[in-house]
Design an enzyme around this catalytic site. Structure first.
Site, mmCIF file in Angstrom:
data_model
loop_
_atom_site.group_PDB
_atom_site.id
_atom_site.type_symbol
_atom_site.label_atom_id
_atom_site.label_comp_id
_atom_site.label_asym_id
_atom_site.label_seq_id
_atom_site.Cartn_x
_atom_site.Cartn_y
_atom_site.Cartn_z
ATOM 1 N N GLU A 106 -2.300 7.628 9.160
ATOM 2 C CA GLU A 106 -0.833 7.574 9.145
ATOM 3 C C GLU A 106 -0.221 8.127 10.428
ATOM 4 O OE1 GLU A 106 1.439 6.264 7.022
ATOM 5 O OE2 GLU A 106 -0.213 5.350 5.940
ATOM 6 N N CYS A 164 -10.999 3.235 0.257
ATOM 7 C CA CYS A 164 -9.576 3.453 0.525
ATOM 8 C C CYS A 164 -9.245 2.614 1.750
ATOM 9 C CB CYS A 164 -9.313 4.932 0.795
ATOM 10 S SG CYS A 164 -7.644 5.263 1.422
ATOM 11 N N THR A 165 -8.186 1.836 1.666
ATOM 12 C CA THR A 165 -7.914 0.905 2.767
ATOM 13 C C THR A 165 -7.623 1.632 4.085
ATOM 14 O OG1 THR A 165 -5.644 0.735 1.895
ATOM 15 C CG2 THR A 165 -7.175 -1.033 1.346
ATOM 16 N N HIS A 166 -7.072 2.828 3.999
ATOM 17 C CA HIS A 166 -6.840 3.595 5.231
ATOM 18 C C HIS A 166 -8.153 3.823 5.999
ATOM 19 C CE1 HIS A 166 -2.927 4.598 3.443
ATOM 20 N NE2 HIS A 166 -2.556 4.991 4.637
ATOM 21 N N ASP A 209 0.884 -1.172 0.000
ATOM 22 C CA ASP A 209 0.000 0.000 0.000
ATOM 23 C C ASP A 209 0.920 1.219 0.000
ATOM 24 O OD1 ASP A 209 -2.253 1.692 0.262
ATOM 25 O OD2 ASP A 209 -2.153 1.644 2.444
ATOM 26 N N SER A 210 0.334 2.388 -0.183
ATOM 27 C CA SER A 210 1.142 3.607 -0.080
ATOM 28 C C SER A 210 1.653 3.797 1.348
ATOM 29 C CB SER A 210 0.288 4.818 -0.469
ATOM 30 O OG SER A 210 -0.842 4.889 0.385
ATOM 31 N N CYS A 250 -4.546 -1.497 -1.807
ATOM 32 C CA CYS A 250 -4.737 -0.066 -2.015
ATOM 33 C C CYS A 250 -5.698 0.106 -3.186
ATOM 34 C CB CYS A 250 -3.380 0.560 -2.339
ATOM 35 S SG CYS A 250 -3.467 2.281 -2.847
ATOM 36 N N TYR A 297 -0.808 8.250 -2.568
ATOM 37 C CA TYR A 297 -1.011 7.878 -3.973
ATOM 38 C C TYR A 297 -2.210 8.624 -4.567
ATOM 39 C CZ TYR A 297 2.070 3.700 -3.958
ATOM 40 O OH TYR A 297 3.138 2.833 -3.919
HETATM 41 N N1 DGL Z 1 -4.714 3.331 0.952
HETATM 42 C C1 DGL Z 1 -4.854 3.808 -0.362
HETATM 43 C C2 DGL Z 1 -6.175 3.398 -1.000
HETATM 44 O O1 DGL Z 1 -6.726 2.363 -0.643
HETATM 45 C C3 DGL Z 1 -4.542 5.227 -0.723
HETATM 46 C C4 DGL Z 1 -4.051 6.224 0.206
HETATM 47 C C5 DGL Z 1 -3.220 7.288 -0.498
HETATM 48 O O2 DGL Z 1 -3.770 8.256 -1.017
HETATM 49 O O3 DGL Z 1 -2.025 7.066 -0.554
HETATM 50 O O4 DGL Z 1 -6.657 4.038 -1.885
#
Ligand code: DGL
Length: 259
Positions: free
Chosen positions: A151, A183-185, A10-11, A73, A42
């Site tokens: 983060e 978004c996984t975050h 992931d990012s 991600c 990302y």
């Molecule tokens: N975790 C990422 C996703 O699922 C993106 C987060 C980022 O913008 O880096 O889209």
């Protein structure tokens, strides 16, 4: 091949949410996790940049002899999975916003999608939306500040509720009955999101689907580990390693890498 690791990237730390569920489901597998902290976020990058990073990391995981890669991600999946599948010869599993399940669950036929700009702009996301949600109202919101919150290990902080309230307002005002976390975050924010939205709103992410799919693919390819002991899980980051933050995710050992 059976004892080879599963690669996940992931990012940043968003994919750790998927990793934790994967370890629960497949505790004996060896796993390598890469956080591309040097290039986070990302979501604001161009398609080309996201593709270059995804390919570079996947090639690195391939050199580590991974038997399968999970692109944990949504932004990388929706912008780069086609390319990865063309260039990399092991199975690649992606994570996409759960639009299809949301259209089935929604009674009001109004759903919300919270995701990064990179995901919402992508061809793959828009094709999926046209294919499955042409008769549904899809309210899209780019998540502002949410990747940073996760983060910084601040998912439980009071200020997080205020930022989330702003992000969720348009979705609630439009009376959606289902919110897709694309978004996984954002999965780390589910308990707080649930506190802030009316009870009737369902929150969907793709974690369970990805974990189950991974197990099925490993089974079909006959590469599930035969080990009966706990697998080794290793963590790598391309950026500065903030030990105190990783610790908040119960991760003690992280190595810095250049990719
Ligand atoms: N975790 C990422 C996703 O699922 C993106 C987060 C980022 O913008 O880096 O889209």
């Amino acid at each position: 091949m059976n004892d080879s690791p599963i690669g996940i990237f992931d990012s940043g730390l968003g994919g750790v949410y998927i990793l934790k569920k994967l370890v629960k489901k497949l505790p004996c597998e060896n796993i390598i996790y890469v956080a591309d902290h040097k290039h986070i976020p990302y979501g604001k990058r161009t398609k080309k940049e996201i593709q270059d990073r995804s390919l570079a990391i996947s090639n690195w995981l391939l050199k580590k002899k991974c038997k399968l890669i999970i692109v944990a991600c949504n932004t990388a999946t929706t912008n780069a999975i086609k390319l990865l599948r063309k260039k990399i010869e092991i199975p690649i599993i992606g994570v996409e916003p759960a639009i299809k399940p949301a259209t089935k669950k929604s009674v009001s036929k109004k759903i919300g999608v919270l995701a990064t700009q990179g995901t919402l702009k992508s061809e793959l996301f828009n094709n999926t939306k046209s294919a499955y949600a042409s008769d549904i109202d899809v309210i899209m919101q780019i998540g502002f500040g949410l990747v940073n919150i996760v983060e910084n290990g601040e998912a439980q902080k009071f200020s997080t509720e205020q930022i989330l309230t702003k992000n969720l307002k348009i979705l609630i005002d439009n009376n959606v009955d289902t919110i897709v976390l694309g978004c996984t975050h954002y999965s780390f924010l589910i308990p707080t999101i649930k506190k802030l939205v009316p009870k009737k709103i369902k929150i969907l992410d793709s974690t369970k689907a990805v974990v189950n799919h991974t197990k099925n693919v490993l089974y079909k390819e006959s590469v599930l580990t035969k080990n009966l002991w706990k697998g080794q899980v290793s963590f790598y980051s391309t950026g500065k390693i903030k030990k105190n933050i990783w610790k908040k995710f119960d991760i003690d050992n992280v190595s810095k890498i250049k990719i």
